[in-house]
Design an enzyme around this catalytic site. Structure first.
Site, PDB file in Angstrom:
ATOM      1  N   ARG A   1     -10.645  14.619   0.053  1.00  0.00           N
ATOM      2  CA  ARG A   1      -9.805  13.438   0.263  1.00  0.00           C
ATOM      3  C   ARG A   1      -8.357  13.899   0.371  1.00  0.00           C
ATOM      4  NH1 ARG A   1      -7.138  14.080  -3.452  1.00  0.00           N
ATOM      5  NH2 ARG A   1      -5.710  12.457  -2.763  1.00  0.00           N
TER       6      ARG A   1
ATOM      7  N   ALA B   1      -5.022  12.865   3.144  1.00  0.00           N
ATOM      8  CA  ALA B   1      -5.002  12.795   4.604  1.00  0.00           C
ATOM      9  C   ALA B   1      -5.142  14.164   5.307  1.00  0.00           C
ATOM     10  CB  ALA B   1      -3.736  12.072   5.053  1.00  0.00           C
TER      11      ALA B   1
ATOM     12  N   ARG C   1     -13.220   7.516   7.528  1.00  0.00           N
ATOM     13  CA  ARG C   1     -12.152   6.850   6.769  1.00  0.00           C
ATOM     14  C   ARG C   1     -11.046   6.552   7.788  1.00  0.00           C
ATOM     15  NH1 ARG C   1     -10.235   9.025   1.288  1.00  0.00           N
ATOM     16  NH2 ARG C   1      -9.881   6.785   0.994  1.00  0.00           N
TER      17      ARG C   1
ATOM     18  N   ASP D   1      -0.619   8.350   4.442  1.00  0.00           N
ATOM     19  CA  ASP D   1      -1.837   8.489   5.250  1.00  0.00           C
ATOM     20  C   ASP D   1      -1.576   8.232   6.720  1.00  0.00           C
ATOM     21  OD1 ASP D   1      -2.945   8.042   2.422  1.00  0.00           O
ATOM     22  OD2 ASP D   1      -4.632   8.762   3.636  1.00  0.00           O
TER      23      ASP D   1
ATOM     24  N   ASN E   1      -0.115   4.130   2.628  1.00  0.00           N
ATOM     25  CA  ASN E   1      -0.477   5.121   1.605  1.00  0.00           C
ATOM     26  C   ASN E   1      -1.334   4.429   0.545  1.00  0.00           C
ATOM     27  OD1 ASN E   1      -0.224   7.879   0.568  1.00  0.00           O
ATOM     28  ND2 ASN E   1       0.873   6.956  -1.125  1.00  0.00           N
ATOM     29  N   LYS E   2      -1.740   5.196  -0.451  1.00  0.00           N
ATOM     30  CA  LYS E   2      -2.630   4.684  -1.500  1.00  0.00           C
ATOM     31  C   LYS E   2      -2.139   3.357  -2.050  1.00  0.00           C
ATOM     32  CE  LYS E   2      -5.714   5.978  -2.582  1.00  0.00           C
ATOM     33  NZ  LYS E   2      -6.944   5.425  -1.922  1.00  0.00           N
TER      34      LYS E   2
HETATM   35  O1  MRU Z   1      -7.977   7.715  -0.836  1.00  0.00           O
HETATM   36  P1  MRU Z   1      -7.315   9.057  -0.914  1.00  0.00           P
HETATM   37  O2  MRU Z   1      -7.410   9.691  -2.247  1.00  0.00           O
HETATM   38  O3  MRU Z   1      -7.729   9.978   0.210  1.00  0.00           O
HETATM   39  O4  MRU Z   1      -5.771   8.710  -0.669  1.00  0.00           O
HETATM   40  C1  MRU Z   1      -4.847   9.742  -0.623  1.00  0.00           C
HETATM   41  C2  MRU Z   1      -3.449   9.294  -0.510  1.00  0.00           C
HETATM   42  O5  MRU Z   1      -3.141   8.126  -0.466  1.00  0.00           O
HETATM   43  C3  MRU Z   1      -2.417  10.373  -0.377  1.00  0.00           C
HETATM   44  O6  MRU Z   1      -1.180   9.920  -0.851  1.00  0.00           O
HETATM   45  C4  MRU Z   1      -2.254  10.781   1.091  1.00  0.00           C
HETATM   46  O7  MRU Z   1      -3.475  10.950   1.720  1.00  0.00           O
HETATM   47  C5  MRU Z   1      -1.458  12.016   1.227  1.00  0.00           C
HETATM   48  S1  MRU Z   1      -2.313  13.456   0.646  1.00  0.00           S
HETATM   49  C6  MRU Z   1      -1.249  14.755   0.874  1.00  0.00           C
END
Ligand code: MRU
Length: 351
Positions: A41, A43, A83, A225, A235-236
Site C-alpha cells: 500500500r 501510492a 485501487r 495519492d 490523500n488518506k
Molecule cells: O490506503 P493507503 O494506506 O494506501 O493510503 C496511503 C496514503 O494515503 C499515503 O499518504 C499516500 O499513498 C502516500 S504514500 C507515500
C-alpha cells in the site's frame, strides 16, 4: 519490494508490526490480491507492484508457450483499477501496457518495472532533500497514515522528510495519527520511527485537531495519492480535517509526493475517484467486531484537501508555494506516465 529472479518478493504490510512475512508473487492475480488487501500500500509502492504484476503475467504466459503481449494487456486491465485513488497505479500499469502493445518481450517489461522502481527511489531522495529545508531546529511535527520507505520504492515521502530531518537534528518529536480504520500510523509509521530512534507518540485521530489548536504541533506533513492540476490533494481520509485545523491555527500544512502522483489530467480534486472500502474495516478492530449489532458503517478511504489549505507542495522537482507554481512545474518535470482517466464515482474495494 524486490525482484527475485522471476518472482516479486513483497513484505506483507498487513502482518506488520507483529511479523515480517515475505510473499513471493508469481502472477498478476496474486499482485492484484496483495494490492486489494493492502499487503502492499502507499501510492508509489502500489504503482510499482502493479508494474511488476504486468511483467509477471507476461513472463508466465511465455513459460506456458502463450502470447505474452495478450497476457500483459489482460494483466494491465485487471490491475489498473484495483485501487482507484492513487494515480500511480493506473499510470504505471498503463505505461507497461503501452510497452507491451509495442511488442516488448517479458524481459523488457521486467527491466522497465525495475527502472520505474529505481526512478521512484531517486525521486524520494530528491523530494526529501527539498523537504528538510522547510524544517526548523526542534520542529514538532504531526503526520497521518504512513508515507515512509515501506510505502515507496525508496526513502518515503512525508515521513522520509521527517526521518531525514531527525537524522540532521531538526525534528524533535513526531505525533503520529493512528489512522483508523487500517491503523497505518500506529502500525507502520510508529514502526519506522521507532527503528530510526525518533521520539514519537501515537495520537487518536480525533485528538489531532485539538493538539494543533493547543500549539503542540509546529508543522503537519502528509503524503498524497493524487494531486490535481489546481493543487487539491487526495490523500488518506482525515487529511482534510488536519488541513482545516492547520489553517485555523496558522500551522504549516505540507504535502510531500513524487511527481508521479501529480495528475495533469485532473482539473480539480473533487473529480478524483475516491475508493470506498468494505464497511467491515470500520465495524471491526483487529478482526473482531466491536460495533453494535446491526450497525452500518461508511468507509471512504480518502478525502480531498483543497489547495487553499496547503502551505507547500514538496516534490522531487521542487517546492511549490502556490497552486499556480505547482502547475508551472508540469512544463519542466519529467513527463509522468500516460495519465489515466478519472471518473468521479466512488467505488467499493474489498480487502
Ligand atoms: O490506503 P493507503 O494506506 O494506501 O493510503 C496511503 C496514503 O494515503 C499515503 O499518504 C499516500 O499513498 C502516500 S504514500 C507515500
Amino acid at each position: 519490494m524486490r525482484w527475485e529472479g522471476d518472482v516479486l518478493a513483497l513484505l506483507d504490510q498487513t502482518e506488520l508490526p507483529e511479523a515480517e512475512r515475505v510473499l513471493r508473487l508469481r502472477t498478476a492475480g496474486e499482485v492484484a490480491e496483495a494490492i486489494a488487501r493492502m499487503r502492499v500500500r502507499g501510492a508509489p509502492a502500489v504503482g510499482l507492484a502493479g508494474a511488476y504484476g504486468v511483467a509477471l503475467e507476461s513472463l508466465r504466459a511465455q513459460e506456458r508457450g502463450e502470447d505474452p503481449v495478450a497476457a500483459a494487456l489482460r494483466a494491465a486491465q485487471q490491475l489498473r483499477s484495483v485501487r482507484p485513488t492513487a494515480v500511480n497505479l493506473s499510470a504505471a500499469v498503463d505505461a507497461m501496457a503501452e510497452l507491451a502493445r509495442a511488442g516488448a518481450a517479458p524481459g523488457r517489461l521486467v527491466a522497465e518495472a525495475q527502472a520505474l522502481h529505481q526512478r521512484d527511489l531517486e525521486r524520494s531522495k530528491r523530494l526529501i532533500e527539498h523537504g528538510v529545508k522547510l524544517l526548523r531546529t526542534g520542529s514538532r511535527c504531526l503526520t497521518h497514515c504512513h508515507t515512509g520507505p515501506l510505502a515507496t520504492g525508496g526513502g518515503g515521502t512525508a515521513l522520509g522528510v521527517l526521518l531525514e530531518g531527525h537524522r540532521r537534528g531538526l525534528v524533535a518529536e513526531v505525533l503520529v495519527g493512528e489512522t483508523r480504520p487500517r491503523l497505518q500510523g500506529a502500525r507502520l509509521t510508529a514502526l519506522e520511527l521507532g527503528r530510526a530512534g525518533v521520539p514519537y507518540a501515537i495520537v487518536a485521530d480525533g485528538a489531532s485537531s485539538s493538539l494543533i489548536a493547543a500549539g503542540r504541533v509546529d508543522q503537519v506533513w502528509i503524503g498524497a495519492d493524487r494531486v490535481a492540476r489546481n493543487g487539491d490533494v487526495a490523500n488518506k481520509v482525515g487529511s482534510l480535517g488536519l488541513g482545516l485545523a492547520c489553517a485555523d491555527g496558522a500551522v504549516p500544512f505540507h504535502v510531500a509526493f513524487p511527481w508521479t502522483t501529480f495528475d495533469a489530467a485532473l482539473a480539480r480534486g473533487g473529480d478524483a475517484e475516491i475508493e470506498w472500502r468494505d464497511s467491515s474495516e470500520v465495524l471491526e478492530l483487529a478482526g473482531r467486531r466491536v460495533a453494535a449489532a446491526g450497525a452500518q458503517a461508511l468507509n471512504p478511504a480518502f478525502d480531498v484537501t483543497p489547495a487553499r489549505l496547503v502551505t507547500a507542495w514538496i516534490t522531487d522537482v521542487g517546492v511549490a508555494r502556490s497552486a499556480d507554481e505547482l502547475e508551472r512545474f508540469s512544463g519542466t518535470a519529467t513527463p509522468r506516465l500516460e495519465p489515466a482517466s478519472s471518473p468521479a464515482a466512488g467505488r467499493r474495494t474489498r480487502g
